[in-house]
Design an enzyme around this catalytic site. Sequence first.
Site, PDB file in Angstrom:
ATOM      1  CB  THR A   1      -6.995  -8.798  -2.155  1.00 41.19           C
ATOM      2  OG1 THR A   1      -7.534  -7.479  -1.932  1.00 41.19           O
ATOM      3  CG2 THR A   1      -8.065  -9.842  -1.861  1.00 41.19           C
TER       4      THR A   1
ATOM      5  CD  GLU B   1      -4.591 -17.785  -3.280  1.00 39.05           C
ATOM      6  OE1 GLU B   1      -5.544 -17.089  -2.853  1.00 39.05           O
ATOM      7  OE2 GLU B   1      -4.412 -18.968  -2.952  1.00 39.05           O
TER       8      GLU B   1
ATOM      9  CE1 TYR C   1     -11.182 -13.127   0.253  1.00 37.46           C
ATOM     10  CE2 TYR C   1     -11.722 -11.365   1.790  1.00 37.46           C
ATOM     11  CZ  TYR C   1     -10.779 -12.118   1.103  1.00 37.46           C
ATOM     12  OH  TYR C   1      -9.446 -11.838   1.261  1.00 37.46           O
TER      13      TYR C   1
ATOM     14  CB  ALA D   1      -0.928  -0.010   1.216  1.00 36.29           C
TER      15      ALA D   1
ATOM     16  CB  VAL E   1       6.501   5.850  12.459  1.00 39.15           C
ATOM     17  CG1 VAL E   1       5.432   6.874  12.826  1.00 39.15           C
ATOM     18  CG2 VAL E   1       7.284   6.321  11.239  1.00 39.15           C
TER      19      VAL E   1
ATOM     20  CD  GLU F   1       9.842  -0.994   6.555  1.00 45.50           C
ATOM     21  OE1 GLU F   1       9.944  -1.712   7.572  1.00 45.50           O
ATOM     22  OE2 GLU F   1       8.753  -0.781   5.973  1.00 45.50           O
TER      23      GLU F   1
ATOM     24  CB  SER G   1      -2.439  -3.389  -0.102  1.00 47.10           C
ATOM     25  OG  SER G   1      -2.549  -4.225   1.021  1.00 47.10           O
TER      26      SER G   1
END
Length: 591
Positions: A508, A82, A201, A33, A250, A56, A512
Amino acid sequence: MYYSSGNYEAFARPLKPAGVEHKSAYIVGSGLAALTAACYLVRDGQMKGEHVHILEKEPIPGGACDGYKYENVGYVMRGGREMDNHFEVMWDLFRSIPSIETEGVSVLDEYYWLNKKDPNYSLCRATVNRGEDAHTDGKFDISDKGAMEIMNLFFTPNEKLQDKRITDVFDDEVLSSNFWLYWRTMFAFENWHSALEMKLYIQRFIHHIGGLPDFKALRFTKYNQYESMILPMVKYLESYGVQFHYGVKVVNVKFDCSGNKKQATSIEIIREGKNDCIDLTENDLVFITNGGCVENSTIGDQNSPAVFNTEIKAGGGWDMWRKIAAQDPSFGHPEKFCHDPEQSNWMSATVTTLDQRIIPYIKNICKRDPFSGKVVTGGIVTAKDSSWLLSWTINRQPQFRLQSKDQCLVWVYGLFSDKPGDYIKKPMRDCTGKEICMEWLYHIGVPENEIENMASKSVNTVPCMMPYITAFFMPRAYGDRPDVVPKGAVNFAFLGQFAETARDTIFTTEYSMRTGMEAVYTLLDIDRGIPEVWGSVYDLRNLLNATVQLRDGKKAIDMDLGFKEKIVLKKVLKKIKGTDIERLLKEYNII
């Protein structure tokens, strides 16, 4: 921000947003994301790359989309992805990300060509009795009553499913069927997880119901998701001068929520062991990856178990979200997701073969050569009678570009980490890599007198425990996740699996990436439509097809109906005789 569909806006380039040259961006985390947000900032937002800062805490990017060879430990893939042909945001972005293998080719190009040439499908979805085909044979094996329970959930308003569990809407008619075996092992749903997520879903992937038993609906990358997805994005961003800051934790983001607007005012960080602070203005945009499905994940090795560590510490996604949520009710309720890791954990293990001894047992089940370079298992194979509910998969080999050609990587996972195994009589969470491999070898039919020797000398196995891997499936209500851009927010957004975006489904890659695109488009007011979630749930053809597929091809008129229902049905069929409605229902085998 607005949604659109069709080619008109799909291929358009937006104008440069007003004032973007005076703005900067700070992105918390470097998962899918976060990287997507950065890509849209420079591609469509046309922000200078040097103005974009990715913070990060780990030494490498990627978040949950990992794939790495640890020195003296071995290859590790915590999970797999997937993909669906209707991940609209994903393909909108990857058409612009250059391949790192082939010059002049996009990531979408190479992915599309690969899956066209080598389409995915499974030849054995489940086993029993130590490697025998369970002969699920593409059947859902669900009763009419179970099918009606699924249909009732499909049409239940979301508002009535707040904080509901799957067991509140399904009983054994569904939970003992092949449908549930396929579903829970493919998506990692547990019986106590959210009924709302289950409904979303079903609606989101209604066009793929028929592909659920044999995975023909799925597509996979050539290598592990880190090398196939994350690295090309990182290289793309680095080419624009985007700044990556590794080893930066963070701890908190501070906000001013007075009046009618909400503004992020500072980011509290720990850099090189020292506390620091980044002060923010309204022109400094902050993109926050809150929570984290792989937070607290640990790896073991061949001779050591992966520790089940549930302690939430400063500098992690959960603790940061707690501190943020305490500042305003619209920032969500992290405790709903991370309060009980016993309900949100499962384990995986990466098995690397060191010789050819195991390969015949693999071939016997998947009916393919793992070293062909093509689809192998075509998705997970579930040991139906496993106490751990063990599943395993082999994607195209090699899974790593530098992997030895005579090695095969197998990904194994178990949904029930607290249950004693069938061969190794201890919980999966207490097992070393070798012991997890022994349990797997038992279930694929290796003779018992060879299991320990094979697990010791023919493979290297690395276990991974993930306490919060399905935290996003915990029962929830609206408001428990913050909106991607909360009402009144002027310079911040939330990203990832614990941010709320309309109608799409979590766990999925598309979810994101969608949050990343929506965040950037909203805060920069980019004048181009965001690709709408694929509308299969509104397509009558998909609904009709799914109704028949779910009942293993049986016509709807063959359902066990009462006397009154039969009379009504007879009148309806008479009314539509000779019309296009009758023709449509016959085309899709409804009547």
